[in-house]
Design a protein around this motif. Structure first.
Motif, PDB file in Angstrom:
ATOM      1  N   PHE A 203       2.517 -48.562 -12.161  1.00  0.00           N
ATOM      2  CA  PHE A 203       1.630 -48.444 -11.015  1.00  0.00           C
ATOM      3  C   PHE A 203       0.532 -49.509 -11.106  1.00  0.00           C
ATOM      4  O   PHE A 203       0.149 -49.936 -12.199  1.00  0.00           O
ATOM      5  CB  PHE A 203       0.979 -47.050 -10.955  1.00  0.00           C
ATOM      6  CG  PHE A 203       1.968 -45.922 -10.812  1.00  0.00           C
ATOM      7  CD1 PHE A 203       2.344 -45.477  -9.561  1.00  0.00           C
ATOM      8  CD2 PHE A 203       2.512 -45.322 -11.931  1.00  0.00           C
ATOM      9  CE1 PHE A 203       3.245 -44.447  -9.426  1.00  0.00           C
ATOM     10  CE2 PHE A 203       3.430 -44.290 -11.797  1.00  0.00           C
ATOM     11  CZ  PHE A 203       3.785 -43.852 -10.544  1.00  0.00           C
ATOM     12  N   LEU A 204       0.060 -49.946  -9.938  1.00  0.00           N
ATOM     13  CA  LEU A 204      -1.074 -50.857  -9.810  1.00  0.00           C
ATOM     14  C   LEU A 204      -2.216 -50.078  -9.182  1.00  0.00           C
ATOM     15  O   LEU A 204      -2.096 -49.580  -8.074  1.00  0.00           O
ATOM     16  CB  LEU A 204      -0.726 -52.072  -8.947  1.00  0.00           C
ATOM     17  CG  LEU A 204      -1.876 -53.044  -8.672  1.00  0.00           C
ATOM     18  CD1 LEU A 204      -2.371 -53.653  -9.980  1.00  0.00           C
ATOM     19  CD2 LEU A 204      -1.427 -54.140  -7.707  1.00  0.00           C
ATOM     20  N   THR A 205      -3.325 -49.997  -9.903  1.00  0.00           N
ATOM     21  CA  THR A 205      -4.474 -49.216  -9.460  1.00  0.00           C
ATOM     22  C   THR A 205      -5.628 -50.144  -9.120  1.00  0.00           C
ATOM     23  O   THR A 205      -5.989 -51.022  -9.922  1.00  0.00           O
ATOM     24  CB  THR A 205      -4.908 -48.228 -10.545  1.00  0.00           C
ATOM     25  OG1 THR A 205      -3.801 -47.392 -10.882  1.00  0.00           O
ATOM     26  CG2 THR A 205      -6.062 -47.359 -10.057  1.00  0.00           C
ATOM     27  N   LEU A 206      -6.206 -50.020  -7.943  1.00  0.00           N
ATOM     28  CA  LEU A 206      -7.374 -50.772  -7.493  1.00  0.00           C
ATOM     29  C   LEU A 206      -8.549 -49.826  -7.408  1.00  0.00           C
ATOM     30  O   LEU A 206      -8.453 -48.767  -6.781  1.00  0.00           O
ATOM     31  CB  LEU A 206      -7.110 -51.413  -6.125  1.00  0.00           C
ATOM     32  CG  LEU A 206      -5.940 -52.398  -6.037  1.00  0.00           C
ATOM     33  CD1 LEU A 206      -5.794 -52.913  -4.603  1.00  0.00           C
ATOM     34  CD2 LEU A 206      -6.135 -53.553  -7.000  1.00  0.00           C
ATOM     35  N   ARG A 207      -9.639 -50.249  -8.014  1.00  0.00           N
ATOM     36  CA  ARG A 207     -10.829 -49.428  -8.019  1.00  0.00           C
ATOM     37  C   ARG A 207     -12.004 -50.256  -7.480  1.00  0.00           C
ATOM     38  O   ARG A 207     -12.216 -51.384  -7.894  1.00  0.00           O
ATOM     39  CB  ARG A 207     -11.165 -48.931  -9.422  1.00  0.00           C
ATOM     40  CG  ARG A 207     -10.114 -47.997  -9.999  1.00  0.00           C
ATOM     41  CD  ARG A 207     -10.489 -47.543 -11.391  1.00  0.00           C
ATOM     42  NE  ARG A 207      -9.466 -46.636 -11.928  1.00  0.00           N
ATOM     43  CZ  ARG A 207      -9.509 -46.101 -13.155  1.00  0.00           C
ATOM     44  NH1 ARG A 207     -10.538 -46.407 -13.968  1.00  0.00           N
ATOM     45  NH2 ARG A 207      -8.556 -45.306 -13.565  1.00  0.00           N
ATOM     46  N   THR A 228     -22.076 -55.264  10.517  1.00  0.00           N
ATOM     47  CA  THR A 228     -21.180 -55.289   9.367  1.00  0.00           C
ATOM     48  C   THR A 228     -21.078 -53.875   8.756  1.00  0.00           C
ATOM     49  O   THR A 228     -22.086 -53.224   8.523  1.00  0.00           O
ATOM     50  CB  THR A 228     -21.691 -56.262   8.301  1.00  0.00           C
ATOM     51  OG1 THR A 228     -21.811 -57.560   8.906  1.00  0.00           O
ATOM     52  CG2 THR A 228     -20.734 -56.339   7.118  1.00  0.00           C
ATOM     53  N   VAL A 229     -19.879 -53.468   8.514  1.00  0.00           N
ATOM     54  CA  VAL A 229     -19.615 -52.132   7.956  1.00  0.00           C
ATOM     55  C   VAL A 229     -18.891 -52.315   6.640  1.00  0.00           C
ATOM     56  O   VAL A 229     -17.900 -53.064   6.567  1.00  0.00           O
ATOM     57  CB  VAL A 229     -18.793 -51.269   8.909  1.00  0.00           C
ATOM     58  CG1 VAL A 229     -18.531 -49.896   8.279  1.00  0.00           C
ATOM     59  CG2 VAL A 229     -19.493 -51.131  10.236  1.00  0.00           C
ATOM     60  N   GLU A 230     -19.353 -51.662   5.617  1.00  0.00           N
ATOM     61  CA  GLU A 230     -18.726 -51.741   4.297  1.00  0.00           C
ATOM     62  C   GLU A 230     -17.913 -50.465   4.054  1.00  0.00           C
ATOM     63  O   GLU A 230     -18.406 -49.377   4.292  1.00  0.00           O
ATOM     64  CB  GLU A 230     -19.792 -51.915   3.216  1.00  0.00           C
ATOM     65  CG  GLU A 230     -20.521 -53.230   3.331  1.00  0.00           C
ATOM     66  CD  GLU A 230     -21.531 -53.390   2.212  1.00  0.00           C
ATOM     67  OE1 GLU A 230     -21.605 -52.460   1.363  1.00  0.00           O
ATOM     68  OE2 GLU A 230     -22.207 -54.415   2.165  1.00  0.00           O
ATOM     69  N   ARG A 231     -16.709 -50.675   3.596  1.00  0.00           N
ATOM     70  CA  ARG A 231     -15.844 -49.530   3.279  1.00  0.00           C
ATOM     71  C   ARG A 231     -15.351 -49.701   1.868  1.00  0.00           C
ATOM     72  O   ARG A 231     -15.023 -50.804   1.430  1.00  0.00           O
ATOM     73  CB  ARG A 231     -14.652 -49.426   4.241  1.00  0.00           C
ATOM     74  CG  ARG A 231     -15.028 -49.040   5.663  1.00  0.00           C
ATOM     75  CD  ARG A 231     -13.781 -48.677   6.425  1.00  0.00           C
ATOM     76  NE  ARG A 231     -14.091 -48.247   7.783  1.00  0.00           N
ATOM     77  CZ  ARG A 231     -13.981 -49.034   8.828  1.00  0.00           C
ATOM     78  NH1 ARG A 231     -13.588 -50.275   8.692  1.00  0.00           N
ATOM     79  NH2 ARG A 231     -14.283 -48.583  10.034  1.00  0.00           N
ATOM     80  N   ASN A 232     -15.247 -48.615   1.195  1.00  0.00           N
ATOM     81  CA  ASN A 232     -14.719 -48.597  -0.154  1.00  0.00           C
ATOM     82  C   ASN A 232     -13.460 -47.748  -0.155  1.00  0.00           C
ATOM     83  O   ASN A 232     -13.386 -46.700   0.485  1.00  0.00           O
ATOM     84  CB  ASN A 232     -15.743 -48.006  -1.153  1.00  0.00           C
ATOM     85  CG  ASN A 232     -17.012 -48.840  -1.185  1.00  0.00           C
ATOM     86  OD1 ASN A 232     -16.951 -50.058  -1.052  1.00  0.00           O
ATOM     87  ND2 ASN A 232     -18.158 -48.162  -1.357  1.00  0.00           N
ATOM     88  N   ALA A 233     -12.459 -48.191  -0.871  1.00  0.00           N
ATOM     89  CA  ALA A 233     -11.180 -47.480  -0.931  1.00  0.00           C
ATOM     90  C   ALA A 233     -10.595 -47.611  -2.318  1.00  0.00           C
ATOM     91  O   ALA A 233     -10.832 -48.613  -3.014  1.00  0.00           O
ATOM     92  CB  ALA A 233     -10.199 -48.000   0.104  1.00  0.00           C
TER      93      ALA A 233
END
Length: 236
Positions: A203-207, A228-233
């Motif tokens: 698996f490849l995990t992005l944090r 500007t809107v910042e989103r974290n995922a």
């Protein structure tokens, strides 16, 4: 001698004139193969018995007065039947229960209790007569006789296992290994059913790390009108 002969002749003529009247008559619609008396149905009172008649295609249970109390269609050609006590004393005092065994011309054997089928088996030789009795000190043995006179003693059920089946020692469960095996089996099932590739093992995990405090928009050169809107995922 003359008087004795006349008395015998008179007695014979009077007996010939008398007719034997049946207690009841019933039309079954087919020929009767065998007939027995037993405590077969479940609602019998002490001292009463059923008349069990084995027809060419049907098993009948009649009341003592001749009325048909029960009938069951048989999916075979019966050849013989017998009745035996179902573990209780089946007499008029205690009102026990009897089972009925019906055999077919192909060797099928069916055991009925309270008009319900409780056991079925098959014999090597189709019997034309059978009886349940005690042989060698063992109760419930079934003795059958074939068309050529061969006699066989049978019993129902299977032999109990001589040794207990189970693990000889306790072992702790490894839930991680069980989960890994479960995942591997699911992948194999998906590949077998869909023909595609299953879930990959790696698996490849992005944090995304978000600072606890953000600088004001004016200090970064962004006016109040900025959209500007910042989103974290997080993707796994």
């Amino acid at each position: 001698q003359g008087e004795a002969g006349d008395a015998a002749a008179a007695l014979g003529s009077s007996a010939a004139q008398r007719k034997v009247a049946p207690d009841f008559k019933v039309v079954l619609g087919e020929h009767a193969v065998d007939m027995r008396t037993a405590r077969f149905t479940s609602d019998l009172q002490p001292g009463h018995r059923d008349v069990i008649v084995l027809g060419q295609q049907t098993l009948f249970a009649l009341r003592e007065g001749g009325a048909i109390k029960f009938q069951r269609r048989l999916d075979m050609q019966p050849s013989c039947m017998t009745v035996y006590s179902a573990g209780q004393v089946a007499d008029s005092a205690t009102g026990g229960e009897d089972n009925v065994i019906v055999c077919s011309a192909t060797g099928a054997m069916m055991i009925f209790r309270h008009a319900a089928l409780i056991w079925s088996a098959r014999t090597e030789q189709p019997p034309i007569a059978l009886h349940v009795d005690t042989f060698g000190g063992v109760d419930g043995m079934i003795c059958t006789m074939g068309a050529q006179g061969e006699t066989t003693v049978l019993y129902l059920g299977t032999d109990p296992p001589s040794t207990a089946v189970g693990s000889s020692h306790e072992k702790d469960l490894d839930y991680d290994q069980m989960d890994e095996e479960h995942r591997r089996l699911l992948n194999r099932i998906r590949e077998a059913t869909t023909g595609g590739q299953g879930e990959p093992d790696e698996f490849l995990t992005l944090r995304a790390q978000v600072p606890p405090a953000c600088d004001p928009l004016e200090e970064r050169g962004l006016g109040p009108s900025s959209r500007t809107v910042e989103r974290n995922a997080t993707v796994r």
